[in-house]
Design an enzyme around this catalytic site. Structure first.
Site, PDB file in Angstrom:
ATOM      1  CG  ASP A 157      83.709  -6.288  -4.731  1.00  0.00           C
ATOM      2  OD1 ASP A 157      83.845  -7.226  -5.517  1.00  0.00           O
ATOM      3  OD2 ASP A 157      84.319  -5.208  -4.842  1.00  0.00           O
TER       4      ASP A 157
ATOM      5  CE  LYS B 119      85.453  -5.783  -7.923  1.00  0.00           C
ATOM      6  NZ  LYS B 119      86.126  -4.942  -6.933  1.00  0.00           N
TER       7      LYS B 119
ATOM      8  CB  CYS C  62      83.130  -2.131  -6.451  1.00  0.00           C
ATOM      9  SG  CYS C  62      84.867  -1.912  -5.978  1.00  0.00           S
TER      10      CYS C  62
HETATM   11  C1  VGL Z   1      85.454  -1.317  -2.824  1.00  0.00           C
HETATM   12  C2  VGL Z   1      86.626   0.363  -1.812  1.00  0.00           C
HETATM   13  C3  VGL Z   1      87.796  -0.298  -2.039  1.00  0.00           C
HETATM   14  C4  VGL Z   1      84.132  -1.868  -3.236  1.00  0.00           C
HETATM   15  C5  VGL Z   1      86.615  -1.986  -3.065  1.00  0.00           C
HETATM   16  O1  VGL Z   1      84.003  -3.093  -3.399  1.00  0.00           O
HETATM   17  O2  VGL Z   1      83.193  -1.053  -3.428  1.00  0.00           O
HETATM   18  N1  VGL Z   1      85.464  -0.135  -2.197  1.00  0.00           N
HETATM   19  N2  VGL Z   1      87.776  -1.468  -2.675  1.00  0.00           N
END
Ligand code: VGL
Ligand code: ZN
Length: 197
Positions: free
Chosen positions: A15, A100, A148
């Protein structure tokens, strides 16, 4: 310190997207942009050693119980097709990208999706990609370290991989103060090698 790479090691880049890594992103992780050069250095080292690199991309629908406006805990981020959901422009992208959260689940781990209504878990392509390439060790980097990255590293451990998380390649979102430190402890107790920055 850079972890060693070989053809049985996979680098997972979690991410590294504008909403987390850019100061004007929807869920900016403090100093998130600092992971970009650190992760790029890992990508270079992995590619030189013939190790595979796999990316994840948080990819939410506009409405999902993941967002606070819809009853969840997070500000709106990484909505499919928006600037915030794009991988950071300075990130070296050379490998498959696994999306995802696509179906409205939280999608914290790169390995699984959980249906927001039934709570039922199912696998993403990430597990299959690693199995198909005979991987035994996984280096998990990116954002956020206490969400994540943590969930992906714990799932990789549960699947039997050796797992390394270099702290120089991540930052913590700290929804609650202390989440970062708690994540490091949780990872270490699960047998993940957490490399100090
Ligand atoms: C994430 C919070 C919400 C991440 C993703 O990538 O860590 N954190 N969605
Ligand atoms: Zn998300």
């Amino acid at each position: 310190m850079t972890p060693r790479y070989d053809t049985t090691t996979a680098l997972v880049v979690v991410d590294v997207q504008n909403d987390f890594a850019a100061p004007d992103g929807g869920l900016y992780v403090s100093q998130g942009e600092a992971v970009v050069p650190a992760v790029n250095a890992e990508i270079d080292a992995a590619r030189e050693a013939g190790a595979m690199v796999v990316y994840t991309q948080d990819w939410h629908p506009e409405t999902t119980p993941h967002f606070s406006k819809d009853g969840g805990v997070w500000p709106t981020h990484c909505v499919q097709g928006t600037w915030g959901a794009e991988l950071h422009p300075d990130l070296t992208v050379d490998g498959p990208v696994v999306r995802k959260g696509v179906d409205g689940g939280d999608g914290y781990s790169g390995f699984s999706v959980r249906d927001p209504v039934s709570g039922e878990e199912s696998a993403t392509e990430l597990g299959r990609i690693l199995e198909d390439t005979q991987i035994r060790r996984v280096v998990v980097t990116g954002l956020a370290g206490d969400v994540c990255v943590k969930a992906t590293a714990l799932d990789a451990r549960a699947l039997g991989y050796e797992v390394v998380v270099p702290l120089a390649t991540t930052r913590f979102v700290e929804l609650e103060a202390g989440d970062g430190q708690r994540a490091v402890e949780e990872l270490r107790s699960a047998g993940v090698e957490v490399v100090p920055a």
